[in-house]
Enzyme design. Sequence first.
Site: not given
Lengths: 80, 233
Positions: B86, B207, B209
Amino acid sequence: MKARVHVTLKNGVLDPQGKAIGHSLNRLGFPEVGDVRQGKYIELELAETDKAKAKARLEDMCKKLLANTVIENYSIELVG
Amino acid sequence: MKAAVLVFPGSNREGDVAQAIELVTGRRPTMVWHGDGDFEKVDLIVVPGGFSYGDYLRCGAMAAQSPVMAEVKKRAAQGVPVLGICNGFQIMTEAGLLPGTLMRNSHLKFVCADVHLKVETSQSLFTNRYQAGQVIKVPVAHAEGNYFADAETMKKLEDRGQIAFRYCSPEGAVDGPLGKGANPNGSSSNIAGVFNETKTVLGLMPHPENAVEPMFGGTDGKGLFEGMVEALS
């Protein structure tokens, strides 16, 4: 010495913000507005009296930080 | 695998990515402050998401010039893997670690949604746990994720297999209309993530994660971290 730097999008790079501004102006009763391109204006105060030196330093500043040359052009103007 | 996660003023996903790394490695990564010009030797450097320096001037422009990024550039040149997520992706394009740039979303809105990604290759230390062509679901959250590069650069990316992920439909189709459906931001060729030439540097807008725990919307992002552990341990 004062410097004025204009940063604008290169031709061919889509500018959705400029487009939105154009549409709004059309809606507000300005049908004569066609293509709109949005850019940035940056004013800098320089501790430098030699114009050529200032210009060269500003070129460097534009390339390193002020403009992203992948999508943007810049122009430099020295005042006073 | 020993990892370092960079922290800039305005980063906000550094904790998420540290958590994901700890989940798969059992080891907490080192957090490195942006003003640090030097930090311990690691196997992986992560540039996390957020709004570094308030997105002043351009997203990632200020962070790209910070002391820590000068060190990251040096290590990337030596082959140390770097992952940018990002805002981290934006910082890495601004730093010249990856080609192209991320522009304002074509519809001008912040987009926060789950998206589908097509994994373009399994031949990298980041994507070896996936199959080429596999579709994964991960979230995006950004206003400037519209990937742009000039025609020459785009051709190079395609020819050299530097495109890591593309936005796609749940079925894997990447030809959806720009800015809508499968393409959340108007990205050229639906690009969601790119590698550098040696595929040791990866930047992506989504994302992964935030897709590592079943309780929080799926685990499709976990393979990225597991793959890196396998490649780098």
